[in-house]
Design a protein around this motif. Sequence first.
Motif, mmCIF file in Angstrom:
data_model
loop_
_atom_site.group_PDB
_atom_site.id
_atom_site.type_symbol
_atom_site.label_atom_id
_atom_site.label_comp_id
_atom_site.label_asym_id
_atom_site.label_seq_id
_atom_site.Cartn_x
_atom_site.Cartn_y
_atom_site.Cartn_z
ATOM 1 N N GLU A 82 10.965 -66.460 -29.721
ATOM 2 C CA GLU A 82 11.144 -65.037 -30.003
ATOM 3 C C GLU A 82 9.828 -64.388 -30.455
ATOM 4 N N ASN A 83 9.113 -65.050 -31.366
ATOM 5 C CA ASN A 83 7.920 -64.467 -31.970
ATOM 6 C C ASN A 83 6.656 -64.585 -31.126
ATOM 7 N N PHE A 84 6.502 -65.680 -30.400
ATOM 8 C CA PHE A 84 5.249 -65.923 -29.678
ATOM 9 C C PHE A 84 5.343 -65.738 -28.168
ATOM 10 N N PHE A 85 6.554 -65.706 -27.643
ATOM 11 C CA PHE A 85 6.713 -65.631 -26.188
ATOM 12 C C PHE A 85 7.630 -64.477 -25.773
ATOM 13 N N ASN A 86 7.610 -63.396 -26.552
ATOM 14 C CA ASN A 86 8.384 -62.185 -26.241
ATOM 15 C C ASN A 86 9.849 -62.480 -25.949
ATOM 16 N N PRO A 89 12.252 -67.546 -22.765
ATOM 17 C CA PRO A 89 12.192 -68.990 -22.582
ATOM 18 C C PRO A 89 11.323 -69.384 -21.384
ATOM 19 N N MET A 90 11.261 -68.507 -20.384
ATOM 20 C CA MET A 90 10.431 -68.811 -19.203
ATOM 21 C C MET A 90 8.944 -68.828 -19.567
ATOM 22 N N GLN A 91 8.505 -67.871 -20.382
ATOM 23 C CA GLN A 91 7.107 -67.873 -20.825
ATOM 24 C C GLN A 91 6.810 -69.123 -21.638
ATOM 25 N N PHE A 92 7.762 -69.495 -22.504
ATOM 26 C CA PHE A 92 7.592 -70.710 -23.307
ATOM 27 C C PHE A 92 7.485 -71.937 -22.404
ATOM 28 N N THR A 97 4.538 -76.411 -20.185
ATOM 29 C CA THR A 97 4.237 -77.326 -19.072
ATOM 30 C C THR A 97 2.779 -77.267 -18.637
ATOM 31 N N THR A 98 2.111 -76.134 -18.849
ATOM 32 C CA THR A 98 0.706 -76.043 -18.423
ATOM 33 C C THR A 98 -0.274 -76.370 -19.544
ATOM 34 N N SER A 99 0.113 -76.159 -20.786
ATOM 35 C CA SER A 99 -0.827 -76.322 -21.894
ATOM 36 C C SER A 99 -0.736 -77.659 -22.615
ATOM 37 N N THR A 100 0.264 -78.451 -22.312
ATOM 38 C CA THR A 100 0.410 -79.720 -23.027
ATOM 39 C C THR A 100 -0.125 -80.907 -22.238
#
Length: 123
Positions: A82-86, A89-92, A97-100
């Motif tokens: 909610e706070n970091f990805f607007n 869940p898709m942005q999260f 998957t790309t940053s880890t």
Amino acid sequence: MQLSKSEEQLMEVIWKHETVFMKDLIDSYPDPKPATTTIATLLKRMQDKGFVAYNVFGNSRQYYALVKKSDYFSKHVKGMIENFFNNSPMQFASFFTTSTDLSSSELEDLKKIVEQEIKRKEQ
């Protein structure tokens, strides 16, 4: 309500053992061990937040969790989305998957988990 890092560390011990006495909590820390008053202060704050309670046995208190670990972290992740990805869940998922730096094998495992959840929800 959220726990501080030090409260989370203490809560992990309580979740792991289900019920613990002060001695067990102090023993769970590496040397140098924190003071009993430090642990007592953390426990009091956690009680005030509704995370732990205790039973009295003689002069000792046996602490136990009032909140399941899975429930706590589920709320934590939902709040982060909610706070970091607007609240997306898709942005999260895209970020995760790309940053880890997951291997292709780990991505395949993740894909299986998603597919199983889709099947479960379709039933």
